[in-house]
Motif scaffolding. Structure first.
Motif, PDB file in Angstrom:
ATOM      1  N   LEU A 151       0.841  -1.207   0.000  1.00 31.87           N
ATOM      2  CA  LEU A 151       0.000   0.000   0.000  1.00 31.87           C
ATOM      3  C   LEU A 151       0.872   1.252   0.000  1.00 31.87           C
ATOM      4  CD1 LEU A 151      -2.803  -0.855   2.627  1.00 31.87           C
ATOM      5  CD2 LEU A 151      -2.990  -0.884   0.151  1.00 31.87           C
ATOM      6  N   ASN A 152       1.934   1.180   0.787  1.00 28.79           N
ATOM      7  CA  ASN A 152       2.855   2.291   0.903  1.00 28.79           C
ATOM      8  C   ASN A 152       3.553   2.562  -0.435  1.00 28.79           C
ATOM      9  OD1 ASN A 152       3.867   4.167   2.592  1.00 28.79           O
ATOM     10  ND2 ASN A 152       5.703   2.959   3.108  1.00 28.79           N
ATOM     11  N   TYR A 153       3.990   1.498  -1.056  1.00 31.59           N
ATOM     12  CA  TYR A 153       4.667   1.613  -2.351  1.00 31.59           C
ATOM     13  C   TYR A 153       3.717   2.255  -3.375  1.00 31.59           C
ATOM     14  CZ  TYR A 153       6.708   0.280  -6.823  1.00 31.59           C
ATOM     15  OH  TYR A 153       7.207   0.310  -8.097  1.00 31.59           O
ATOM     16  N   ASN A 154       2.470   1.773  -3.403  1.00 28.60           N
ATOM     17  CA  ASN A 154       1.510   2.301  -4.383  1.00 28.60           C
ATOM     18  C   ASN A 154       1.217   3.781  -4.146  1.00 28.60           C
ATOM     19  OD1 ASN A 154       1.281  -0.052  -5.811  1.00 28.60           O
ATOM     20  ND2 ASN A 154      -0.364  -0.854  -4.519  1.00 28.60           N
ATOM     21  N   ARG A 155       1.181   4.144  -2.854  1.00 25.90           N
ATOM     22  CA  ARG A 155       0.941   5.561  -2.525  1.00 25.90           C
ATOM     23  C   ARG A 155       2.117   6.412  -3.025  1.00 25.90           C
ATOM     24  NH1 ARG A 155       2.673   8.380   1.393  1.00 25.90           N
ATOM     25  NH2 ARG A 155       3.512   6.565   2.471  1.00 25.90           N
ATOM     26  N   ASN A 161       4.238   9.818  -9.703  1.00 28.50           N
ATOM     27  CA  ASN A 161       3.621  10.026 -11.018  1.00 28.50           C
ATOM     28  C   ASN A 161       2.996  11.426 -11.145  1.00 28.50           C
ATOM     29  OD1 ASN A 161       4.442   7.505 -11.722  1.00 28.50           O
ATOM     30  ND2 ASN A 161       2.443   6.521 -11.451  1.00 28.50           N
ATOM     31  N   ASN A 162       2.395  11.890 -10.033  1.00 29.44           N
ATOM     32  CA  ASN A 162       1.846  13.267 -10.059  1.00 29.44           C
ATOM     33  C   ASN A 162       2.965  14.280 -10.269  1.00 29.44           C
ATOM     34  OD1 ASN A 162      -0.738  12.505  -9.697  1.00 29.44           O
ATOM     35  ND2 ASN A 162      -0.707  12.684  -7.457  1.00 29.44           N
ATOM     36  N   LEU A 163       4.091  14.018  -9.599  1.00 24.20           N
ATOM     37  CA  LEU A 163       5.222  14.939  -9.726  1.00 24.20           C
ATOM     38  C   LEU A 163       5.774  14.918 -11.158  1.00 24.20           C
ATOM     39  CD1 LEU A 163       7.232  16.870  -8.402  1.00 24.20           C
ATOM     40  CD2 LEU A 163       8.544  14.884  -7.602  1.00 24.20           C
ATOM     41  N   LEU A 164       5.833  13.732 -11.745  1.00 21.26           N
ATOM     42  CA  LEU A 164       6.325  13.618 -13.126  1.00 21.26           C
ATOM     43  C   LEU A 164       5.478  14.480 -14.068  1.00 21.26           C
ATOM     44  CD1 LEU A 164       6.916   9.745 -13.285  1.00 21.26           C
ATOM     45  CD2 LEU A 164       8.708  11.492 -13.470  1.00 21.26           C
ATOM     46  N   LYS A 165       4.170  14.438 -13.822  1.00 23.67           N
ATOM     47  CA  LYS A 165       3.270  15.219 -14.693  1.00 23.67           C
ATOM     48  C   LYS A 165       3.508  16.713 -14.502  1.00 23.67           C
ATOM     49  CE  LYS A 165      -0.107  11.578 -14.869  1.00 23.67           C
ATOM     50  NZ  LYS A 165      -0.444  10.830 -13.677  1.00 23.67           N
ATOM     51  N   LYS A 166       3.737  17.111 -13.242  1.00 19.25           N
ATOM     52  CA  LYS A 166       3.984  18.542 -12.976  1.00 19.25           C
ATOM     53  C   LYS A 166       5.288  18.966 -13.646  1.00 19.25           C
ATOM     54  CE  LYS A 166       1.585  19.304  -8.674  1.00 19.25           C
ATOM     55  NZ  LYS A 166       1.796  19.246  -7.248  1.00 19.25           N
ATOM     56  N   ILE A 167       6.305  18.084 -13.604  1.00 21.06           N
ATOM     57  CA  ILE A 167       7.586  18.423 -14.239  1.00 21.06           C
ATOM     58  C   ILE A 167       7.373  18.568 -15.746  1.00 21.06           C
ATOM     59  CG2 ILE A 167       9.963  17.623 -14.671  1.00 21.06           C
ATOM     60  CD1 ILE A 167       9.787  16.164 -11.937  1.00 21.06           C
ATOM     61  N   ARG A 168       6.578  17.675 -16.292  1.00 16.87           N
ATOM     62  CA  ARG A 168       6.299  17.728 -17.729  1.00 16.87           C
ATOM     63  C   ARG A 168       5.637  19.061 -18.111  1.00 16.87           C
ATOM     64  NH1 ARG A 168       2.539  13.062 -19.799  1.00 16.87           N
ATOM     65  NH2 ARG A 168       1.037  14.346 -18.705  1.00 16.87           N
ATOM     66  N   GLU A 169       4.766  19.515 -17.195  1.00 18.62           N
ATOM     67  CA  GLU A 169       4.081  20.796 -17.478  1.00 18.62           C
ATOM     68  C   GLU A 169       4.891  22.001 -16.996  1.00 18.62           C
ATOM     69  OE1 GLU A 169       0.449  20.129 -15.346  1.00 18.62           O
ATOM     70  OE2 GLU A 169      -0.006  18.385 -16.595  1.00 18.62           O
TER      71      GLU A 169
END
Ligand code: ATP
Length: 365
Positions: A151-155, A161-169
């Motif tokens: 559960l911890n890993y998935n969190r 992944n959210n951070l990756l998207k922010k970096i992309r934008e």
């Protein structure tokens, strides 16, 4: 492990029932849509804290009622335990284990259960996520801390992944990834190591059953496919994941998702050296699934000292006589089992256990 009693209040199509079970085989017989699967779902929920059919607790509450509950009395390591789950409309569920509140993430490992339903027949043909879930359910029940690590890993993964998207934008800088990569590499290594250990045992146990069902004509090998890494180079998984996350970084930013980790791995099944997924007949794949399920029961027994309960939802009609008899022979007097079926034809000769007739949310012995 044995369930003695199940009590349902306003759960699915059951208003108010209390059922006492035998320690051997319990068979629920009834026409379609009468509530057979609902009973197995209640037992599965008590074991895993979630339904195998829905993620929406509201669906579990009898139509128009404000709340529902499932209560299970079960014996574990010779001690009687009670587990109660209350579902209240528009609220989080409440769990009481021996009358004490239990957080939902800690329920796994209390009552252990293996479910075998027609959807499991897709275990070999279907998507890798099904095989990962199969493996994770098995390890989590035998080793509850694994479930929390997962559960911890998935969190962490979803935060990366959210951070990756922010970096992309261009809303965040790449440097912010470093602490996430550090933590994710560590967690990924722990999970992968446990999966590799489990698969080592699983392949041995599954092959014994597979050989038995096929009269020793076929050998089954189950192996863990670690995306991008050879099985024999797994000493420094932490270092390897760290390196891979760094190497894949630009690609991950581009896709907005993490391309390496246990969430991308798979199980590979070979029968006589050939990939069962690509080359196995439907019958061979069914034998493979049955062998895996029986191996799962034995894995949990070998890790915890007790067999889990077994929930067989409508699978008897999906198996041919040889596979059915291997299954019944194995579970008889060994594993407390709950079977649903539309009619009694598969059980007529066997005189196994206790029979219950299920009709419109009522249960009669
Ligand atoms: N929240 C709910 N409240 C009341 N009834 C419900 C609720 N959810 C499902 N049902 C009813 O439960 C019945 C389905 O039960 P279940 O899935 O256990 O069927 P089954 O006996 O296993 O049938 P099959 O053999 O077709 O799988 C349906 O009649 C459905 O309308």
């Amino acid at each position: 492990m044995r369930v003695n009693r199940l009590s349902l209040r306003n759960f699915r199509n059951y208003k108010h029932i209390d059922i006492d079970f035998t320690a051997n085989i319990n068979v629920f017989i009834g026409p379609n849509a009468q509530g057979k699967t609902n009973l197995l779902e209640a037992l599965y929920l008590a074991a895993m804290g979630r339904s195998h059919r829905t993620n929406t607790d509201q669906e579990l509450i009898y139509w128009d009622q404000p709340a529902a509950s499932i209560e299970v009395m079960f014996v574990r390591q010779e001690l009687e335990n009670s587990l109660k789950i209350k579902f209240i409309a528009n609220q989080n569920k409440e769990i009481l284990y021996n009358s004490h509140p239990l957080p939902a993430r800690e329920i796994v490992g209390s009552l252990n259960a293996i479910l075998f339903s027609p959807e499991d027949l897709l275990l070999i043909k279907g998507a890798p996520a099904l095989r990962r879930r199969f493996l994770d359910n098995e390890i989590s029940q035998a080793n509850p801390p694994y479930y929390r690590q997962l559960l911890n890993y998935n969190r962490m993964l979803s935060q990366r992944n959210n951070l990756l998207k922010k970096i992309r934008e261009r809303k965040a800088s790449q440097e912010l990834l470093a602490p996430w990569d550090e933590q994710i590499a560590g967690a990924a290594a722990v999970i992968t190591k446990k999966r590799l250990e489990a698969v080592k045992k699983l392949t041995m146990l599954a092959n014994l059953h597979h050989r038995k069902i096929t009269n020793s004509r076929e050998n089954l090998i189950v192996s863990y496919h670690l995306n991008g890494l050879q099985q024999d180079k797994t000493e420094d998984l932490n270092g390897w994941y760290h390196e891979q996350l760094g190497r894949q970084r630009q690609q991950d930013i581009f896709s907005g998702s993490t391309g390496v980790g246990p969430h991308r791995d798979d199980l590979i099944l070979l029968v006589n050296g050939k990939n069962l997924r690509n080359f196995g007949s439907q019958g061979q794949q069914r034998t493979g699934v049955l062998a895996l399920k029986l191996a799962e029961l034995e894995f949990i027994k070998s890790e915890t000292g007790e067999y889990p309960i077994l929930l067989l939802d409508d699978v008897m009609s999906e198996l041919d006589a040889a596979r059915r008899s291997e299954l019944l022979l194995f579970i008889k007097e060994r594993v407390q089992t709950f079977i649903t079926a539309a009619d009694e034809q598969y059980f007529g000769q066997t005189k196994l256990g206790k029979f219950y007739r299920i009709l419109g949310g009522t249960v009669t012995e």
